[in-house]
Design a protein around this motif. Structure first.
Motif, PDB file in Angstrom:
ATOM      1  N   THR A  43      29.695  32.827  49.740  1.00  0.00           N
ATOM      2  CA  THR A  43      29.081  33.338  48.523  1.00  0.00           C
ATOM      3  C   THR A  43      28.917  34.833  48.653  1.00  0.00           C
ATOM      4  O   THR A  43      28.384  35.317  49.654  1.00  0.00           O
ATOM      5  N   ASP A  46      25.542  40.748  45.403  1.00  0.00           N
ATOM      6  CA  ASP A  46      25.341  42.196  45.335  1.00  0.00           C
ATOM      7  C   ASP A  46      24.002  42.550  45.985  1.00  0.00           C
ATOM      8  O   ASP A  46      23.015  41.853  45.783  1.00  0.00           O
ATOM      9  N   VAL A  52      24.539  36.509  42.368  1.00  0.00           N
ATOM     10  CA  VAL A  52      25.768  35.951  42.915  1.00  0.00           C
ATOM     11  C   VAL A  52      26.937  36.435  42.074  1.00  0.00           C
ATOM     12  O   VAL A  52      26.954  36.270  40.856  1.00  0.00           O
ATOM     13  N   LYS A  53      27.929  37.034  42.733  1.00  0.00           N
ATOM     14  CA  LYS A  53      29.102  37.538  42.020  1.00  0.00           C
ATOM     15  C   LYS A  53      30.259  36.539  42.044  1.00  0.00           C
ATOM     16  O   LYS A  53      30.921  36.325  41.046  1.00  0.00           O
ATOM     17  N   THR A  54      30.529  35.937  43.202  1.00  0.00           N
ATOM     18  CA  THR A  54      31.594  34.944  43.297  1.00  0.00           C
ATOM     19  C   THR A  54      31.330  34.038  44.499  1.00  0.00           C
ATOM     20  O   THR A  54      30.577  34.402  45.396  1.00  0.00           O
ATOM     21  N   SER A  55      31.940  32.857  44.491  1.00  0.00           N
ATOM     22  CA  SER A  55      31.812  31.933  45.617  1.00  0.00           C
ATOM     23  C   SER A  55      33.104  31.142  45.758  1.00  0.00           C
ATOM     24  O   SER A  55      33.886  31.029  44.813  1.00  0.00           O
ATOM     25  N   CYS A  56      33.302  30.585  46.950  1.00  0.00           N
ATOM     26  CA  CYS A  56      34.536  29.870  47.239  1.00  0.00           C
ATOM     27  C   CYS A  56      34.296  28.916  48.406  1.00  0.00           C
ATOM     28  O   CYS A  56      33.398  29.141  49.210  1.00  0.00           O
ATOM     29  N   PHE A  84      39.085  35.193  49.915  1.00  0.00           N
ATOM     30  CA  PHE A  84      37.791  35.785  49.566  1.00  0.00           C
ATOM     31  C   PHE A  84      37.835  37.305  49.695  1.00  0.00           C
ATOM     32  O   PHE A  84      37.174  38.014  48.937  1.00  0.00           O
ATOM     33  N   LYS A  87      39.306  38.589  46.538  1.00  0.00           N
ATOM     34  CA  LYS A  87      38.318  38.550  45.447  1.00  0.00           C
ATOM     35  C   LYS A  87      37.336  39.714  45.540  1.00  0.00           C
ATOM     36  O   LYS A  87      36.980  40.311  44.534  1.00  0.00           O
ATOM     37  N   THR A  88      36.876  40.028  46.769  1.00  0.00           N
ATOM     38  CA  THR A  88      35.907  41.124  46.928  1.00  0.00           C
ATOM     39  C   THR A  88      36.538  42.470  46.626  1.00  0.00           C
ATOM     40  O   THR A  88      35.894  43.341  46.031  1.00  0.00           O
ATOM     41  N   GLU A  90      39.026  42.897  44.539  1.00  0.00           N
ATOM     42  CA  GLU A  90      39.218  42.883  43.086  1.00  0.00           C
ATOM     43  C   GLU A  90      37.919  43.238  42.350  1.00  0.00           C
ATOM     44  O   GLU A  90      37.943  43.924  41.331  1.00  0.00           O
ATOM     45  N   LEU A  91      36.770  42.793  42.889  1.00  0.00           N
ATOM     46  CA  LEU A  91      35.478  43.127  42.283  1.00  0.00           C
ATOM     47  C   LEU A  91      35.004  44.526  42.645  1.00  0.00           C
ATOM     48  O   LEU A  91      34.034  45.016  42.068  1.00  0.00           O
TER      49      LEU A  91
END
Length: 154
Positions: A43, A46, A52-56, A84, A87-88, A90-91
């Motif tokens: 997870t 920020d 929570v911004k994203t989880s996997c 992951f 994803k981080t 990309e964010l």
């Protein structure tokens, strides 16, 4: 406002007086890794917003089983770390702290390694639950009573 979510660092060029300097925006986040016996959950949160911004989880990345081998949690953890990490990036998160929470699983080492391969700056890796290196002290062994005098039969 956009600048509220960023920690700003200013770098100045020392050698040349004509170049004034430039600003880079560093976005900080925390990754919480929670493990079960056969799965790993990640997870991203920020640090400023506490949202929570994203989880996997470990089951998300596709895994091609070559040579009909047994499923390895470390390999799945590497795939999860790479996914992951993408994803981080990309964010827009550059600076991460990793908190390895509950559970012992070989996949959590793969997650940290996969994130490190992506080129993300990892400032801290914190272990939540440790595991015993030698285990608990065993209970005392019951000793049998030794007779010092011989038994006399009458």
């Amino acid at each position: 406002m956009l600048s509220d979510n960023f920690n700003t660092k200013i770098y100045l060029n020392d050698g040349d007086s004509s170049s004034v300097g430039f600003q880079t925006k560093v976005k900080k986040g925390t990754i919480y890794v929670r493990c079960t016996k056969r799965n790993v959950f990640c997870t991203l949160m920020d640090t400023l917003d506490k949202k929570v911004k994203t989880s996997c989880s470990m089951r998300v990345p596709a895994y091609e089983n070559e040579y009909n081998e047994r499923e390895n949690p470390y390999t799945r953890g590497l795939l999860l770390g790479n996914l992951f990490g993408d994803k981080t990036i990309e964010l827009g998160y550059n600076d991460l702290t990793i908190y390895l929470g509950a559970g012992i699983n070989k996949g959590r080492r793969g997650v940290v390694r996969g994130l490190g391969e992506k080129g993300i700056k990892i400032t801290l890796v914190q272990l939540g639950t440790g595991y015993p290196h030698n285990g608990c002290r065993p209970s005392k062994i019951r000793r049998k009573k030794i007779r010092t005098k011989p038994k006399i039969s009458r």
